[in-house]
Design a protein around this motif. Sequence first.
Motif, PDB file in Angstrom:
ATOM      1  N   GLY A  53       0.806  -1.218   0.000  1.00  0.00           N
ATOM      2  CA  GLY A  53       0.000   0.000   0.000  1.00  0.00           C
ATOM      3  C   GLY A  53       0.836   1.263   0.000  1.00  0.00           C
ATOM      4  O   GLY A  53       0.298   2.369   0.033  1.00  0.00           O
ATOM      5  N   LEU A  54       2.159   1.123  -0.057  1.00  0.00           N
ATOM      6  CA  LEU A  54       3.047   2.285  -0.010  1.00  0.00           C
ATOM      7  C   LEU A  54       3.534   2.675  -1.405  1.00  0.00           C
ATOM      8  O   LEU A  54       3.710   1.826  -2.275  1.00  0.00           O
ATOM      9  CB  LEU A  54       4.256   1.993   0.880  1.00  0.00           C
ATOM     10  CG  LEU A  54       3.939   1.646   2.343  1.00  0.00           C
ATOM     11  CD1 LEU A  54       5.221   1.304   3.092  1.00  0.00           C
ATOM     12  CD2 LEU A  54       3.183   2.776   3.022  1.00  0.00           C
ATOM     13  N   VAL A  55       3.750   3.971  -1.574  1.00  0.00           N
ATOM     14  CA  VAL A  55       4.286   4.512  -2.820  1.00  0.00           C
ATOM     15  C   VAL A  55       5.757   4.823  -2.566  1.00  0.00           C
ATOM     16  O   VAL A  55       6.112   5.403  -1.542  1.00  0.00           O
ATOM     17  CB  VAL A  55       3.532   5.794  -3.233  1.00  0.00           C
ATOM     18  CG1 VAL A  55       4.149   6.411  -4.477  1.00  0.00           C
ATOM     19  CG2 VAL A  55       2.058   5.480  -3.451  1.00  0.00           C
ATOM     20  N   GLY A  56       6.607   4.426  -3.511  1.00  0.00           N
ATOM     21  CA  GLY A  56       8.032   4.662  -3.332  1.00  0.00           C
ATOM     22  C   GLY A  56       8.706   5.091  -4.613  1.00  0.00           C
ATOM     23  O   GLY A  56       8.139   4.973  -5.703  1.00  0.00           O
ATOM     24  N   ALA A  57       9.921   5.599  -4.460  1.00  0.00           N
ATOM     25  CA  ALA A  57      10.737   6.013  -5.593  1.00  0.00           C
ATOM     26  C   ALA A  57      12.096   5.326  -5.483  1.00  0.00           C
ATOM     27  O   ALA A  57      12.704   5.295  -4.403  1.00  0.00           O
ATOM     28  CB  ALA A  57      10.926   7.529  -5.588  1.00  0.00           C
ATOM     29  N   VAL A  58      12.562   4.792  -6.580  1.00  0.00           N
ATOM     30  CA  VAL A  58      13.873   4.135  -6.604  1.00  0.00           C
ATOM     31  C   VAL A  58      14.951   5.191  -6.412  1.00  0.00           C
ATOM     32  O   VAL A  58      14.972   6.209  -7.101  1.00  0.00           O
ATOM     33  CB  VAL A  58      14.085   3.382  -7.934  1.00  0.00           C
ATOM     34  CG1 VAL A  58      15.518   2.878  -8.038  1.00  0.00           C
ATOM     35  CG2 VAL A  58      13.101   2.229  -8.061  1.00  0.00           C
ATOM     36  N   ARG A  92      12.922   4.696  -1.569  1.00  0.00           N
ATOM     37  CA  ARG A  92      12.460   5.623  -0.530  1.00  0.00           C
ATOM     38  C   ARG A  92      10.941   5.675  -0.575  1.00  0.00           C
ATOM     39  O   ARG A  92      10.341   5.938  -1.614  1.00  0.00           O
ATOM     40  CB  ARG A  92      13.035   7.025  -0.773  1.00  0.00           C
ATOM     41  CG  ARG A  92      12.591   8.067   0.266  1.00  0.00           C
ATOM     42  CD  ARG A  92      13.114   9.447  -0.074  1.00  0.00           C
ATOM     43  NE  ARG A  92      13.187   9.766  -1.495  1.00  0.00           N
ATOM     44  CZ  ARG A  92      12.137  10.137  -2.238  1.00  0.00           C
ATOM     45  NH1 ARG A  92      10.944  10.245  -1.717  1.00  0.00           N
ATOM     46  NH2 ARG A  92      12.304  10.417  -3.525  1.00  0.00           N
ATOM     47  N   VAL A  93      10.314   5.409   0.573  1.00  0.00           N
ATOM     48  CA  VAL A  93       8.854   5.472   0.664  1.00  0.00           C
ATOM     49  C   VAL A  93       8.445   6.929   0.779  1.00  0.00           C
ATOM     50  O   VAL A  93       8.983   7.684   1.591  1.00  0.00           O
ATOM     51  CB  VAL A  93       8.343   4.663   1.877  1.00  0.00           C
ATOM     52  CG1 VAL A  93       6.858   4.886   2.100  1.00  0.00           C
ATOM     53  CG2 VAL A  93       8.640   3.180   1.676  1.00  0.00           C
ATOM     54  N   SER A  94       7.470   7.335  -0.052  1.00  0.00           N
ATOM     55  CA  SER A  94       7.039   8.736  -0.056  1.00  0.00           C
ATOM     56  C   SER A  94       5.632   8.943   0.482  1.00  0.00           C
ATOM     57  O   SER A  94       5.309  10.028   0.961  1.00  0.00           O
ATOM     58  CB  SER A  94       7.134   9.309  -1.475  1.00  0.00           C
ATOM     59  OG  SER A  94       6.349   8.537  -2.365  1.00  0.00           O
ATOM     60  N   SER A  95       4.786   7.921   0.405  1.00  0.00           N
ATOM     61  CA  SER A  95       3.413   8.078   0.901  1.00  0.00           C
ATOM     62  C   SER A  95       2.736   6.722   0.980  1.00  0.00           C
ATOM     63  O   SER A  95       3.311   5.695   0.616  1.00  0.00           O
ATOM     64  CB  SER A  95       2.609   9.009  -0.023  1.00  0.00           C
ATOM     65  OG  SER A  95       2.474   8.424  -1.310  1.00  0.00           O
ATOM     66  N   GLY A  96       1.488   6.737   1.444  1.00  0.00           N
ATOM     67  CA  GLY A  96       0.684   5.522   1.518  1.00  0.00           C
ATOM     68  C   GLY A  96       0.472   5.054   2.942  1.00  0.00           C
ATOM     69  O   GLY A  96       1.054   5.578   3.881  1.00  0.00           O
TER      70      GLY A  96
END
Length: 154
Positions: A53-58, A92-96
Amino acid sequence: MSRRLAAYALCLESGRVLLARHRSGNWTLPGGGVEAGEDPFDAVTRELAEETGLVGAVERLLGVDSRLIPSAERTDPSRGDHQNIGVFYEVRVSSGQLRPEANGDTTASVWVPLSEVGGLRRSSLVDVGLALVRNRPASGHVPPVPVDGRLLHH
């Protein structure tokens, strides 16, 4: 012999690592199979969102791990040997909001203090990912992780 290409997310935050609990009860890194025609770079963030359920960026490519699982060590030995090729990324997790995977194999996802990881029944993928982020080898490769006791292939 079967073969699988997979992408795994190593998410670290405040001395903790994000782990996903497989329906088998074992802990692993968020991630999974790269679909036909999909770039592993895209697969890792898709899998992270699906499983946790988390949004992340490489943030960076950590490395690649290839392991052979002999048929005798598989849940169903009649399926033969299996090669898993894993591409590991620092994400890096950014939201969710953490949640179980809808209609999937991940029953829970939690942030685990790094000091507690060694006591968990877990996939060797966790140790490979942590070794890659800890050592940051220029080759993108770490020695094989021995599998026994609390450390499993899956």
